[in-house]
Structures are given as structure tokens and as C-alpha cells.
Scaffold this active site. Structure first.
Site, PDB file in Angstrom:
ATOM      1  N   CYS A   1      -2.092  28.154  -8.359  1.00 32.72           N
ATOM      2  CA  CYS A   1      -2.814  27.220  -9.234  1.00 32.72           C
ATOM      3  C   CYS A   1      -1.862  26.167  -9.796  1.00 32.72           C
ATOM      4  CB  CYS A   1      -3.495  27.991 -10.361  1.00 32.72           C
ATOM      5  SG  CYS A   1      -4.573  26.973 -11.395  1.00 32.72           S
ATOM      6  N   CYS A   2      -0.690  26.612 -10.254  1.00 31.70           N
ATOM      7  CA  CYS A   2       0.298  25.669 -10.784  1.00 31.70           C
ATOM      8  C   CYS A   2       0.784  24.706  -9.707  1.00 31.70           C
ATOM      9  CB  CYS A   2       1.486  26.427 -11.375  1.00 31.70           C
ATOM     10  SG  CYS A   2       1.153  27.258 -12.944  1.00 31.70           S
TER      11      CYS A   2
ATOM     12  N   CYS B   1      -1.765  24.809 -19.856  1.00 33.65           N
ATOM     13  CA  CYS B   1      -3.191  24.831 -19.520  1.00 33.65           C
ATOM     14  C   CYS B   1      -3.912  25.859 -20.387  1.00 33.65           C
ATOM     15  CB  CYS B   1      -3.381  25.171 -18.045  1.00 33.65           C
ATOM     16  SG  CYS B   1      -2.781  23.888 -16.929  1.00 33.65           S
TER      17      CYS B   1
ATOM     18  N   CYS C   1      -4.192  29.752 -19.457  1.00 32.73           N
ATOM     19  CA  CYS C   1      -2.947  30.517 -19.320  1.00 32.73           C
ATOM     20  C   CYS C   1      -2.014  30.376 -20.513  1.00 32.73           C
ATOM     21  CB  CYS C   1      -2.218  30.098 -18.046  1.00 32.73           C
ATOM     22  SG  CYS C   1      -3.158  30.401 -16.525  1.00 32.73           S
TER      23      CYS C   1
ATOM     24  N   CYS D   1       6.041  26.953 -14.739  1.00 35.80           N
ATOM     25  CA  CYS D   1       4.914  26.522 -13.904  1.00 35.80           C
ATOM     26  C   CYS D   1       5.363  26.175 -12.490  1.00 35.80           C
ATOM     27  CB  CYS D   1       4.207  25.324 -14.536  1.00 35.80           C
ATOM     28  SG  CYS D   1       5.241  23.839 -14.646  1.00 35.80           S
TER      29      CYS D   1
END
Length: 240
Positions: free
Chosen positions: A121-122, A203, A206, A229
Site C-alpha cells: 500500500c505504501c 495515513c 495506519c 513507509c
């Protein structure tokens, strides 16, 4: 000044670190911004401590490009704060960097990738967009500090990224007390979440409150060994 010369990169970084070891953040920033105009960018999350470095750059060279990564998963408070702070400081160039919609559709259709693979995702939402946004630049500035976490304890003022760009961390030696004093001295607006127990803000899915006495970044990806990240780590090929 040995910023963009033909000296081997490792030797150049070593020289810069020796030269700037005892200088203030402003003394480091002024020549770098003057000599690398439009070739250097400030990457900012507009997070808990971001106003300090943004204020310094705005005072020295307000036309310095600022790269703000909007992952499409940020707190609403961060988006509001970004606009407020940019206006307050008179920042003239703030580029909003977002993930590629097509790649997001293919890799994170339901927007839940962070629940199964935070690294992926990062990479999708932060690492790849920033990697592309930095392509025109020869150097970039970050607000990282040694006190933030154990993984940053040996951070240098100058380093290089995996693309061979110079990377400047002028606040390397700053403590929490230094940051707070600068906020008060210059009457800078704070991120609204800092008063609610968020010493580091990323984010929304998280980022959680950190208990007193913990590392600043303890509220990021809690329960995982992950502490970064990925934008400050080597970029992996997409098929890796």
C-alpha cells in the site's frame, strides 16, 4: 560548493557532512537552496513537525518546490492543515503528488490493501508517486530527525537516495525541545492532531495515538515491525 560537481558521490557526501557538522539548519539550507535553485525540492508530509522546516525554507527561498504526497488516505485534518500552513507561510510552489488512479484501481480496488499488505500500500500510494515526482530534481530535503525512532538514530545531514540524488536532512540533530521552541518563537500553527496524542501523522488507517514515553513514530503501523513507509528506503522494481 560541492553540490553538483564531478566528485564521486560518496566523497561528496562525506565532504558535505564534515563541512556542515557544526552548522545550524539555516546555515546549511541557505547555500544549498541558493546554489540548487529549482534543482532541489522539499518533501513534506505537512505533519506534526513539518511547519519548522517549511518555515525555514519559506524564509530563505519561498519559490522552492514543495512536494506533498496526498495518498488519498490522509486525515481530513492533514488536508486542511496543508492549505492553512501553506497560506500562512506564503509558500509559492506546493505540488500535490497522488498515486496513479489506474494502478490504484488494479491493485487496491476496494481501498483495503493496507489491511493485508501495508508495504504494498505504501509503495503504491507514496513510494512510486514520489519517485516519479523527484525525477526532475538533483536533490531533496526531508525533515527527519534522529530522536524520532531507533531506525533514524544514525541519520546523517547529507546522504544519497538510490537514484544518486543528494538528500539533505538539516534537522538531523534537533530534539523535541528544539522543535517546540521553534514553534513558539515563530508562533507557528500546529497540526490539530498533535494535541490529541499523535506525535507522528501519516495515513489515517495506519496512524494511531502513541503512549507517552514512546518513540515519536510508535503510533505508525502499531503491532508491526514496520517503521518506515518506504520513501526513505531503496525503491524496489515493480516486479520484485
Amino acid at each position: 560548493m560541492p553540490y553538483l560537481n564531478d566528485m564521486p558521490l560518496e566523497a561528496r557526501i562525506a565532504l558535505l557532512n564534515r563541512r556542515d557538522a557544526d552548522k545550524t539548519a539555516q546555515e546549511i539550507l541557505k547555500p544549498a537552496l541558493a546554489l540548487m535553485t529549482q534543482k532541489i525540492a522539499l518533501v513534506s508530509s505537512f505533519g506534526a513537525d513539518s511547519a519548522v522546516l517549511l518555515h525555514m525554507v519559506a524564509q530563505i527561498a519561498p519559490k522552492t518546490p514543495v512536494l506533498f504526497i496526498d495518498t488519498m488516505k490522509l486525515f481530513r485534518a492533514t488536508l486542511s492543515y496543508q492549505k492553512q500552513l501553506a497560506n500562512h507561510l506564503g509558500l509559492e510552489i506546493v505540488n500535490h503528488i497522488s498515486p496513479d488512479p489506474g494502478r490504484v484501481f488494479l491493485q487496491d480496488t476496494e481501498g483495503l490493501l493496507h489491511q493485508s499488505n501495508t508495504d504494498a500500500c505504501c509503495t503504491l500510494r507514496k513510494v512510486e508517486p514520489l519517485h516519479q515526482a523527484l525525477a526532475p530534481f538533483s536533490a531533496w530535503i526531508t525533515g527527519r530527525k534522529r530522536h524520532q525512532s531507533a531506525t533514524r538514530a544514525d541519520l546523517s545531514i547529507w546522504e544519497a537516495d538510490d537514484a544518486g540524488r543528494l538528500k539533505l536532512n538539516p534537522l538531523t540533530h534537533w530534539s523535541k525541545q528544539d522543535i517546540n521552541a521553534y514553534f513558539e518563537t515563530h508562533n507557528l500553527p500546529r497540526h490539530p492532531l498533535t494535541d490529541n496524542g499523535y506525535p507522528s501523522i501519516g495515513c489515517a488507517p495506519c496512524t494511531f495515538r502513541a503512549r507517552p514515553g514512546m518513540d515519536d513514530r510508535a503510533g505508525r503501523w502499531p503491532g508491526q515491525s514496520k517503521t518506515e513507509c518506504g520513501i526513505h528506503l531503496p525503491v524496489k522494481p515493480r516486479n520484485a
